[in-house]
Design an enzyme around this catalytic site. Structure first.
Site, short mmCIF file in Angstrom:
data_model
loop_
_atom_site.label_atom_id
_atom_site.label_comp_id
_atom_site.label_asym_id
_atom_site.label_seq_id
_atom_site.Cartn_x
_atom_site.Cartn_y
_atom_site.Cartn_z
NE ARG A 187 -2.80 0.42 3.44
CZ ARG A 187 -2.22 0.96 4.63
NH1 ARG A 187 -2.06 2.25 4.33
NH2 ARG A 187 -1.99 0.24 5.45
CE1 TYR A 213 -16.23 11.32 -15.40
CE2 TYR A 213 -14.97 11.54 -13.21
CZ TYR A 213 -15.67 10.74 -14.05
OH TYR A 213 -15.97 9.42 -13.66
CG ASP A 216 -8.87 15.41 -15.22
OD1 ASP A 216 -8.22 14.67 -15.91
OD2 ASP A 216 -9.84 14.91 -14.45
CE LYS A 229 -12.07 7.43 -18.66
NZ LYS A 229 -11.96 7.52 -17.31
C1 LIG Z 1 -11.58 13.80 -17.09
C2 LIG Z 1 -12.01 12.64 -16.11
N1 LIG Z 1 -11.26 12.95 -14.86
C3 LIG Z 1 -11.46 11.75 -14.05
C4 LIG Z 1 -12.07 10.56 -14.42
C5 LIG Z 1 -12.40 9.56 -13.22
O1 LIG Z 1 -11.33 8.47 -13.55
P1 LIG Z 1 -11.81 7.00 -13.06
O2 LIG Z 1 -13.25 6.68 -13.62
O3 LIG Z 1 -10.33 6.33 -13.65
O4 LIG Z 1 -11.89 6.95 -11.58
C6 LIG Z 1 -12.76 10.54 -15.55
C7 LIG Z 1 -13.64 9.12 -15.98
O5 LIG Z 1 -14.20 9.27 -16.82
C8 LIG Z 1 -12.53 11.48 -16.67
O6 LIG Z 1 -13.11 11.50 -17.88
#
Ligand SMILES: Cc1ncc(COP(=O)(O)O)c(C=O)c1O
Length: 390
Positions: free
Chosen positions: A57, A110, A182, A207
């Site tokens: 961890r 998001y 992000d 992604k």
């Molecule tokens: C721009 C963005 N940030 C964060 C996330 C969250 O990621 P996760 O689904 O891997 O937790 C997503 C998920 O679609 C996303 O599109």
């Protein structure tokens, strides 16, 4: 033959040393803990992110390989890999904010991030102000004495607005705030927010970084040692850190990231341009088009415009629904950044928490279709879109 009994020999398996060679590929260190000869080295590994490996961890060699790879691609001093993108985002938000603090964020965000911020507001008395992603003056005006953090997205979902990272991060820095970006939609191939003044970059590695729709993961990358150590401690406490197998799949994906991004961007350009000239299409939202409101900023900031766009059909919602049920190659599914082309309906899925007025304010129609473009042959994709449009 050992003198030990089978019950003991089956537990303590041989581990041949690597004598004179090493594996080409990064191995999966599928172990929850590590063995020490020296108790002092054991103790040294407990309290820091970059010490000897002690317990899974806290750190793991496969996970650290991923952290070093992404820290290097983003130009950071260190990174913390997590079990999902939300693991990284929440480790940063919950790790850096405390009750009574205030943050400034762009809107829309998001959906998972928006929900997490709403929770911070409701349960921890943290204040939030929303500003446009390209308005440093609005950011300056929103700063309060208790403001701690600014939260942005390089390219936002689903209409692909681009944030003014240099302007917004400079305004945040003038006010002594930590800026978090992000960078999931751009990947470090199209943008490195730390170079534009951000303090922390987060990704859903689910992604583009992993790229094959087969693993969940996240990562936070830091411009300073202090932020790195603070968020690492919190991610470890929370149990949000990454698993070695997920890290290994992500590393495998990263090896082809530049090649995939090139094809994602090429296919997206072709589809966006062709749809923009199609009589059944009323609008295409992609920052590579001069009609997109972020186009001038996107040209200044990005070498290409990414693999996600959305479009509206002349026939509105009914036509959008017909299109989505008519595609054969493109898949009706959530997520993005994988090799397959995926489509979805933002108004009823990713952005269902917004009101019709909010949707309209952010350029999302009731019939808007979002496309996360894959790496298939463009003519096969276009043939699929054409038959669905007809
Ligand atoms: C721009 C963005 N940030 C964060 C996330 C969250 O990621 P996760 O689904 O891997 O937790 C997503 C998920 O679609 C996303 O599109």
């Amino acid at each position: 033959m050992s003198e030990l009994r089978p019950e003991t020999r089956t537990v303590h398996l041989p581990q041949p040393p690597l004598n004179g060679s090493r594996p080409i590929a990064v191995p999966i260190y599928q172990t929850s803990g590590f063995v020490f000869e020296d108790p002092a080295v054991f103790a040294d590994g407990m309290g820091r992110p970059d010490g000897p490996f002690v317990y899974g961890r806290l750190s793991n060699p496969t996970v650290r390989s991923l952290e070093e790879a992404v820290a290097d691609l983003e130009g950071g001093v260190g990174a913390v890999a997590t079990a999902s993108g939300m693991g990284a985002i929440n480790s940063v938000l919950f790790g850096l904010l405390k009750p009574g603090d205030h943050l400034i964020a762009q809107k829309p965000l998001y959906g998972g991030t928006a929900t997490a911020i709403n929770d911070l507001v409701r349960r921890f008395q943290i204040g939030v102000s929303y500003v446009p992603e390209d308005d440093p003056a609005a950011l300056r005006a929103a700063v309060r004495p208790e403001t701690k953090l600014v939260y942005l997205e390089t390219i936002a979902n689903p209409v692909a607005q681009v944030a003014d990272l240099p302007g917004m991060c400079a305004a945040a820095r003038e006010a002594g705030l930590v800026s978090v970006v992000d960078n999931t939609f751009a990947s470090p191939i199209l943008c490195r927010p730390l170079e534009h003044g951000a303090d922390i970059v987060v990704h859903s590695t689910t992604k583009y970084l992993s790229g094959h729709t087969d693993v969940l993961g996240g990562i936070a990358v830091f411009a300073s040692e202090e932020l790195y150590r603070t968020v690492w401690h919190f991610a470890v406490e929370l149990g949000a850190t990454a698993d070695p197998f997920a890290a290994w799949l992500t590393l495998r994906g990263i090896q082809t990231l530049p090649l995939r991004m090139e094809r994602h961007c090429f296919n997206t350009r072709e589809l966006a341009l062709r749809l923009d000239n199609h009589p059944a299409v009323s609008a295409v939202h992609w920052p590579g088009l001069p009609s997109h409101r972020s186009h001038p900023l996107a040209r200044r900031l990005l070498p290409d415009f990414g693999g996600v766009f959305s479009f509206d059909l002349v026939g509105g919602r009914a036509a959008g629904e017909k299109f989505m049920s008519s595609v054969r190659l493109a898949l009706l599914a959530p997520s993005l950044g994988g090799v397959e082309t995926l489509i979805l309906h933002p108004a009823t899925t990713s952005h269902r928490s917004l009101t019709v007025e909010e949707l309209a304010r952010h350029g999302i129609g009731e019939g808007t279709v979002r496309v996360a473009v894959g790496i298939e042959h463009i003519e096969d994709l276009w043939a699929d879109f054409q038959q669905a449009l007809s």
